[in-house]
Design a protein around this motif. Structure first.
Motif, short mmCIF file in Angstrom:
data_model
loop_
_atom_site.label_atom_id
_atom_site.label_comp_id
_atom_site.label_asym_id
_atom_site.label_seq_id
_atom_site.Cartn_x
_atom_site.Cartn_y
_atom_site.Cartn_z
N GLY B 69 0.83 -1.20 0.00
CA GLY B 69 0.00 0.00 0.00
C GLY B 69 0.86 1.25 0.00
N ASP B 168 -11.06 -1.25 2.29
CA ASP B 168 -9.70 -1.00 2.78
C ASP B 168 -9.23 0.36 2.27
OD1 ASP B 168 -10.01 -2.10 0.26
OD2 ASP B 168 -7.99 -2.91 0.18
N GLY B 169 -8.28 0.94 2.95
CA GLY B 169 -7.72 2.20 2.49
C GLY B 169 -7.02 1.96 1.17
N SER B 170 -7.18 2.88 0.20
CA SER B 170 -6.64 2.57 -1.12
C SER B 170 -6.38 3.81 -1.94
CB SER B 170 -7.64 1.67 -1.84
OG SER B 170 -7.47 1.79 -3.23
N LYS B 195 -7.88 8.30 1.09
CA LYS B 195 -7.74 6.87 0.83
C LYS B 195 -8.87 6.09 1.46
CE LYS B 195 -2.86 6.76 0.11
NZ LYS B 195 -1.56 6.49 0.69
N SER B 196 -9.44 6.62 2.53
CA SER B 196 -10.65 6.06 3.12
C SER B 196 -11.63 7.20 3.24
CB SER B 196 -10.38 5.48 4.50
OG SER B 196 -9.45 4.46 4.43
#
Lengths: 285, 356
Positions: B69, B168-170, B195-196
């Motif tokens: 990530g 999920d954070g992305s 990201k989130s």
């Protein structure tokens, strides 16, 4: 001399487990302290907000505690009508027969299936069915996850309860038969009261299994962080939020996730302790 | 006898291990081959894997990359435990100020596409405002007049829209919400980019495969997926209206077109909602970030040189041609030139490194 070496080795090996367990508690507590002191323990426990807004982050565990408790209790509810008959069949009615042996082997086999397989089955088979029946438009949710969890914990509940049912002394049952009791009455008035706490404890241990289940739940629950409003709503459990967000989390969010892990650890520990305590009592009877 | 056998076996194994380590390879330039390690974004991973293998075949240096990530990659670089980090988001001025000088090198381009599941609908057109309102929960039905207006020739069903997003954070979520914040004032003030993000409606799944899987299995759903994944899997995705009012299908060309406008010298820029002609509006760069001064944490000059060689290899025509083969888009010439110039500034212990 040899005996001494053996003893020391055993002691060292046995000490590893408490050390690991202590280490887990220690590192969970230290890493969770940032979140717990930032929000306050009770505020963290009872807040239903999980918001990433930069500068105004707010993390509360209530939606996930609710999700965990809902899925677990529902799973238990769905599991009883399947596991109790199996345990009576194996432990009492057909005790010692070939049929019972086959049944108990098959049930035990269910316990060995990896959770990802259950998850895939739920995702590709159960979820479309739920959508087709019109129970919920999106298919995922608390109910779907609980149904699959129920199947997963059947073997745990069933095989342990069967053991306790087998342990009911034969003279007690024979006494009841000689008084003219039917088989159903023997089960109702002798087997259940005697094996009761043992059966209860086997369900407690099954709950312990459902509480921590991660993979299957993550695939089926919908992974939203709001409070679930109904049983068909999407949600998240304590285990699934950690699985979902641990990878990219840092700072306060990371600490909050670890605080959730700590709570899950404590809940599981308490439930297992209750189970163990009841098993001990059952043995004495 | 048995004991002796075990001993012999052990000794042979040890010898094999030691001799393995001792065979030093040399690169084309004559320096010792080294092992580079990087970590970060998962989005460009399939492309990086091909490039690293080719690079190692041609140059002799081995590259290990962990797809942990973007956030994790930058953290590793800050901790000085990697040679480079991959990131889908460029570092903010504040983040830059907190660490020694770094250089951003874009390696390829990608996009975020809107995958959908509408039985019988093969082509779907959407606009930024409509997408923002779908994900904000303001447009709830597929036959909403605003969607129907963009798709005059098809009959959309009177069905509830089921948005799907990432749990999920992305970096994919960042690029997508960055775009929504540019096209919708309401999205910007209520949810913002990150990201989130607190999506108000729909359900979530982990990773591109998770989102794509839910969409494939759920009629009337829509979600955002990395283009490299959607292209490789052949998932149906929508065309989007860009700033110029053109309806654009995401392709390698339309993604590259998004970066054909002005780019700042350090290449740190968001190219979502690009005003270039023929641009697909949710396009993005992905970067490799390295320290400008390569002497840190006991690194050798060979390692520094290998890092530089790797980045130059990324910018070569040879590597850029591979991008579209593995479902990404090549960098525009301008970005390559700027990056090569930025790499001139890389030093080891104050001395500039050699360039090809």
């Amino acid at each position: 001399m040899n005996d001494k070496v053996f003893r020391t080795t055993l002691l060292a090996a046995a000490l590893v487990m408490p050390i690991v367990c202590g280490g887990v508690i220690l590192s969970l507590t230290t890493d969770a302290s940032e979140a717990l002191s930032h929000f306050g323990f009770f505020e963290f426990l009872f807040s239903d907000e999980w918001s990433y807004t930069p500068g105004n982050e707010h993390y509360g565990a209530l939606p996930f505690i609710t999700g965990t408790l809902l899925t677990t209790l529902l799973a238990l509810l769905f599991c009883i009508p399947f596991s109790l008959p199996v345990s009576l069949f194996v432990g009492e009615y057909f005790k010692g027969t070939r049929m019972a042996e086959v049944l108990s082997t098959v049930t035990d086999l269910l316990a060995g299936i990896p959770s990802i397989i259950y998850g895939l089955w739920g995702f590709y088979t159960l979820r479309p069915l739920i959508m087709e029946l019109g129970i919920s438009p999106q298919g995922s949710g608390i109910l779907t996850a609980a149904l699959v969890l129920a199947i997963m914990i059947v073997p745990y509940a069933a095989s342990l309860s069967a053991e306790f049912i087998k342990m009911v002394p034969a003279d007690l049952k024979e006494g009841a038969y000689s008084l003219g009791a039917t088989r159903a009455e023997v089960v109702r008035y002798v087997v259940f009261p005697v094996a009761g706490s043992g059966i209860f404890s086997s369900y407690i241990l099954a709950i312990g299994r459902a509480l921590g289940e991660t993979m299957t739940v993550t695939m089926l629950i919908g992974n939203t962080n709001q409070m679930p409003g109904s049983l068909v709503d999407t949600g998240n459990t304590m285990a699934s939020i950690i699985a979902n967000q641990f990878g990219e989390a840092d700072g306060l969010r990371l600490s909050s996730l670890i605080a959730i892990a700590l709570m899950l650890f404590l809940i599981t520990a308490i439930i297992n302790m209750i189970g163990k305590f009841l098993i001990k009592r059952a043995r004495i009877v | 006898m048995k004991k002796l056998n075990v001993f012999l076996f052990g000794a042979i194994m040890m010898f094999a291990l030691i001799s393995c380590k001792n065979t030093k390879k040399t690169t084309e330039e004559g320096r010792d081959a080294v092992e580079l390690s990087g970590a970060g974004a998962t989005f460009p991973l399939p492309f990086y894997n091909v490039i690293f293998e080719n690079f190692s075949n041609e140059n002799g240096d081995v590259v290990a990359y962990g797809g942990i990530g973007s956030g994790g990659g930058v953290r590793n670089l800050r901790d000085e435990i990697v040679d480079f980090s991959g990131s889908d988001a460029y570092l903010s001025d504040k983040e830059m100020a907190e660490m020694p000088a770094v250089i951003h090198v874009p390696t390829c381009m990608g996009a975020v596409v809107l995958a959908y599941n509408l039985p019988g609908v093969a082509e779907l057109n959407l606009s930024g405002g409509v997408v923002a309102d779908i994900f904000a929960g303001n447009i709830r039905k597929w036959n909403d007049p605003r969607i129907q207006d963009l798709n005059k020739e098809i009959n959309l069903p009177n069905a509830e829209i089921i948005p799907v997003f990432r749990s999920d954070g992305s970096g994919t979520t960042f690029v997508f919400t960055d775009y929504l914040s540019k096209v919708s004032e309401h999205w910007k003030s209520t949810y913002g980019a990150g990201k989130s993000v607190n999506f108000p409606i729909g359900q979530a799944a982990k990773g591109n495969p998770g989102v794509a899987g839910v969409i494939a299995q759920t009629a009337h759903s829509i979600g955002y997926v990395g283009s490299e994944y959607a292209f490789a899997q052949g998932i149906p995705y929508a065309s989007l209206m860009n700033v110029n009012g053109e309806i654009v299908k995401p392709t390698a060309e339309s993604i590259s077109a998004a970066a054909s406008g002005e780019i700042p010298a350090d290449t740190r820029t968001s190219i979502t909602n690009s005003s270039a002609t023929g641009a697909y509006p949710i396009s993005c760069f992905t970067w490799i970030i390295i320290y400008k001064e390569q002497k840190y944490a006991k690194r050798s000059e060979e390692q520094a040189q290998a890092t530089l060689d790797l980045l130059q290899y990324f910018l070569s025509d040879q590597a850029q041609q591979i991008t579209s083969e593995v479902h990404y888009a090549p960098l525009p010439q301008k970005a390559v030139e700027l990056s090569l110039r930025n790499l001139q500034g890389v030093t080891f212990n104050g001395k500039p490194l050699t360039h090809e």
